[in-house]
Scaffold this active site. Structure first.
Site, PDB file in Angstrom:
ATOM      1  CE  LYS A   1       5.649   0.559  -0.669  1.00  0.00           C
ATOM      2  NZ  LYS A   1       4.315   1.025  -1.069  1.00  0.00           N
TER       3      LYS A   1
ATOM      4  CD  GLU B   1       5.555  -3.983   0.386  1.00  0.00           C
ATOM      5  OE1 GLU B   1       5.405  -2.762   0.616  1.00  0.00           O
ATOM      6  OE2 GLU B   1       5.045  -4.561  -0.590  1.00  0.00           O
TER       7      GLU B   1
ATOM      8  CG  ASP C   1       2.050  -6.638   1.244  1.00  0.00           C
ATOM      9  OD1 ASP C   1       1.154  -6.050   1.872  1.00  0.00           O
ATOM     10  OD2 ASP C   1       2.051  -6.773   0.009  1.00  0.00           O
TER      11      ASP C   1
ATOM     12  CE  LYS D   1      -3.071   1.763   0.346  1.00  0.00           C
ATOM     13  NZ  LYS D   1      -3.506   0.340   0.356  1.00  0.00           N
TER      14      LYS D   1
END
Lengths: 279, 279, 279, 279, 279, 279
Positions: free
Chosen positions: D166, D196, D217, D134
């Site tokens: 993911k 994840e 997560d 990010k």
């Protein structure tokens, strides 16, 4: 940023002219032979582009020594040497044509500008000469600098740094007042607004609409003089269209603030400048 | 690869002219308003650069429709429309000046070339007109294509694709024979060898040295005619220097194979071409 | 030219994020599997950057279909979908992070701008909000467009399209009058001249020197109000420094023409926007 | 390659900010006037980006002398000078804003990172702070270096140098075991495989499937602690989601190997750093 | 991003081969003449690079239709057509050489890889073939994809996405344990650590130091077999050095996880592929 | 322009190999540790590419000192050091692989060329070896320079700087005479015209049509000898196709002017060159 802008063009121009190598010199001249060259004008004029020429030689070979013998803006006579370059002969030959192609064209622009500026000055008054966007694609920064070297002033550089409302913009807005109002909008909130008009009623409307500058397009000397009277200093006035060197003194006498001429760039003739080499 | 070369220049030219955006049109014209424009010549001449203009409009906005009304190389009269463009008004205004700046200059080159070609033809014979490397830096491919459009022929494109032995190369080799021998070396083994000479003894030496082409620099018409006689077809002959349009018929009459003129590129005047928009 | 400027950054950003390929998706997802994704805001704010996001997906894979569900400048609530994208799953995953990184930051700028604009409006009057040059290097065009989306106005884009005389320039000229005179020189002959001052005597001097705009730096509300009285419409007034959202209504009440705030760009917080994929 | 990556951005940033030239300084300050400037922080924090600032000044003018007074990663107090620059005044003004825009943002990232690292350390244990993808598009290398300066560690640089499975990848493979198997395929045969998960059964499945690292997560502190117990050192554990500085000591106490936080890049606030010039 | 990486190279390669235009075809073939060409292999092998060839034709002329008759990785016999292209004859001639130059080399890499993979498989077991960084500068992505097409696996792409500790790194750290410890540092916190060793004590030390993978350099088959026994699955083992196709079955029989061979890229011979045109 | 062309490739190659940084060296070797490395050939051959290697080290770190111990074109024995490099260890490791990848391939081309040139010479006579356009895309300039280093000569560089009429061109023109006539057209007016033929009648036709050079494709030694007799010096003769090193002496004995071989570039094997570092 002159150097940054010019550097891209100089590098491309060298690669364009040298191609895959100066095959003649590579085959006939030993690497390491020293030479000395003079860059000599064959005509009267005003020189410009010496910094660009310096870049050409530096990019061709950083070991070349380039020594300017004049400055951009200097008036030169036929026969005058404007620069000297010393170093490896093969490097000099590689850069020669490109350097001259730049110098000839930019000196042409400075010379055309200087002649127009002098013509304006002979008419008395304070009228300044402006360039236009009629420049050689890829050369705007260089040609605008040559205009400065010739004694002229710069109009806007691009569509992004000046507002100039023409008839199509007025038509799209339904009137000059609305066009000026919209032009003073959020994008470009602090720029001057210039409006192009073709007659005196247009001038009145532009002033009433709040223009900062009015471009008087293709108006004769009498109309220009009347425009100066009517404006009475409330706006700056720029005259454009049908300008010849012969007419410029009369235009200056009308008292307009500026005259703009595309011909000082797109109509400039290259100054004949040549290369004299001593091995 | 015209498109590839031109595309870089077209993109740069647009970014140069548009800067951070056409602030006037963005503020005054609603996005989506359609317009139609004609590109009209204001003078006689030969048009060139229509493909470049097409690229300009396409890069400014792929949705614009550009329709040429003439082809590169066509003779045009004052008042003739050479192309039409239809689409979003803001996009058209953004591209207008750049497209014209290309068209005006390239048509100028084609026009100057055509005049010289016609002058040569009026002298009878088969003499062809060649361009030189005296082109606008960054524009060589474009200007050489404009020379073709005007009926001329292309000399070498760069220092890398032709051998031209000048006095400095001869000096560095200690004689023209050695210079020609070296030029026929491993790098460029298959290229023609051209030698520049300034008089008839030079011509004799160049032929003896095995040149394929001889450039006759700054020789008068009588000397050119004598050169043709002496060469007797053993080499191609190119005349250069002090060429004016008035002289060209006489040069053609001497029977040289080629005349080269830098003035068709560096001395070309822009053709006055303008834009007429209907919103 | 938004597209041209953004395109370079978008392409670089994709190459930066994708590197030598999305190794996870390439290994686990068959080429050709279709997916549908929604781009959903997790917070209240103003959206901006949708055109940039569209470019990201188009560059990642021209076959992706991107459908915006809002327009730049729209106020959005938490949970609102701002766009939808449909197409090859691997392509969507490749573009996802880059698209969000653009949207989050640009929406942050638009949101910060809108809050400041609303605060100014609540103070009554006509004061407009300006941005500054305190933008993310490489992002100026994008962030200035986000400011417009948030209801703000743009100050100059670069050092090249506006004149702003600060104390160092005044010092170098030996006085503000001389600085203004020089600023109105040949280069930039038609631009407005803005002068930065720190007190009321400075304002008086700037007006006397012929400034078009005066930047009132770090002055309190009372001084700003007095400045408006003294200027009496002869110049535009811009207030800057120590602006907080709480203070903005009071500043607006003083009647200054503009307030400029660096914080709407360099201090903006990213809006939390996320991606919801259905294979 | 820091320099290579940064150089492109620095050059673009300068061209973006300088545009066609610093028209104010060019008109008001004589070329050759020397100046000295200090770069001073107006707030506490951790400095980063000094090498980038050095590049900015060097690119603006190679003759400027830039002297850092701190190193990336140093804690600084309000009022501290972090660098000094000496040379031509016009060159310094040209580079000032761009250099500050880089320093302010990168120091902001280093400062946010340092605060999070300190918070983790106060919880005891060996938990390390990781960054995410990010980052500001175009700035990844710079921001990841600023994270190192702040004491953090780097997660993968791009999609090409790490495998992170993911839910969508699991779904596409019909189960985590198959996803891990495919991920260990020919492309990326030697990379670690990270999976994840959102709960403890997910962790068990990931371990069974042969993951090297498991990303937990959005799990609460109790779940994280239980995950550490279950994993028993067979995989590395990374906690992510809903991390605030207040919570970090408690997360560190659970014993996870890593915490990753997007906020240290996308949520970092610029450190207020300013320029003080003496002509 | 295959397309992005390859596109740059493809464009450069075309400009390199076409230069200022295919002067022969331009002079002899009318624009608009249609042609059809088959791309035919003159030897047995494995084809690769078809997507790159497609890009070459598309970039030369978007109107050309390219139809692959095989897929990357297919085994082909001498005489097999691997693709067909239809369209403007001049465009096809312009692209022909460049397309073949890509196909010949990439098919050479795939063929060399396939032969090595088959040799490994004949030795039984699960040993996989890895490539190295000994690729043609500028071609890494392309050659690594050709390795995949030939049935091989990819080692790290660059120095930035994998850790490989060699003797110089160990020396600089004063021991392998310290080198591994430092390698697991903040930059690259999540990557696997590979250690290169030259003998069995080196292997023991690497395992003790916590390596994930051990590269066994220049060890004979007996030593490799012993290494597999000692490692007992605690680390992955990669054998390298002095690999010939004849030896590969024996190496596979030792049970090492991977064999890496630079020769599949730097030593690959171009497959003879030619062009057959019908006007 | 070697440097300009090579520089782009060198920079790209470094970025390709270094990626986001040499993570191993950065983590294990202190910045500032000095090292010395020798570049040593492990095989006999002819070295080429030393200037490119110099560029690689300079671009990786301008402070590295690179000292060549041989010159391009030198014959080297196994064990010979061809260059030395001294400076920061991390910088040397960063550049090592890329420098070797260039040197190995270019020395391979020079070596293959030298062997073919020597084979030709052993046949007596003056036949020269030419390269072709079968070069590695992106490497043409470099490989053609390596051919010169190996004692070969260069054929045309690109489609733009030589005319070579093949069967398709003849077919499109309806005969070789017309094809030669068109080839001598305005574009390329001064280039030599080469015609490819497959038998002796073809040679006769090409000479009659006015070719300057004739390429004899796939003809046996007897036919080549007869071609030399028939041509009797009126054209240059180039033999091509099915050339092996064994056959070359016999081809030379036929008296053809040139032999061209694609295998000296596309079939060249990398010379094994390695790096020996002392910290």
């Amino acid at each position: 940023m002159l150097e940054t802008v010019a550097l891209q063009l100089v590098r491309y121009a060298l690669s364009e002219d040298v191609g895959t190598g100066d095959i003649t010199s590579l085959n006939t001249i030993k690497s390491g032979v020293a030479a000395r060259a003079a860059i000599v004008s064959k005509a009267r004029g005003v020189v410009a582009g010496l910094d660009v020429a310096r870049l050409v030689f530096r990019e061709a070979d950083p070991a070349l020594r380039f020594r300017p013998l004049a400055q951009d803006g200097d008036r030169i006579e036929s026969g005058a040497a404007v620069a000297q370059v010393v170093g490896d002969a093969g490097s000099i030959f590689k850069a020669e044509r490109t350097a001259l192609n730049f110098l000839q064209r930019l000196s042409g622009v400075a010379t055309a500008t200087r002649r127009a500026v002098d013509a304006l000055a002979s008419g008395g008054g304070k009228t300044r000469l402006l360039d236009t966007r009629k420049t050689t694609p890829g050369w705007r920064r260089l040609e605008k600098d040559a205009v400065l070297a010739g004694g002229g002033s710069n109009h806007r550089f691009s569509l992004g740094d000046g507002i100039l409302i023409k008839d199509n913009h007025v038509a799209a807005c339904g009137g000059v007042a609305e066009a000026v109002r919209r032009a003073r909008s959020r994008k470009g909130a602090l720029l001057k607004v210039e409006v192009e008009v073709v007659d005196l009623p247009g001038l009145d409307a532009a002033i009433a609409a709040g223009a900062d500058i009015v471009l008087l397009d293709n108006m004769d000397d009498a109309a220009l003089a009347e425009a100066v009277r009517r404006a009475a200093g409330r706006v700056l006035l720029e005259a454009s269209g049908n300008m010849t060197r012969e007419r410029l003194p009369r235009v200056a006498a009308t008292g307009v603030d500026f005259v703009s001429m595309g011909a000082i760039t797109h109509g400039a003739r290259a100054v004949d400048i040549s290369f004299e080499v001593v091995l």
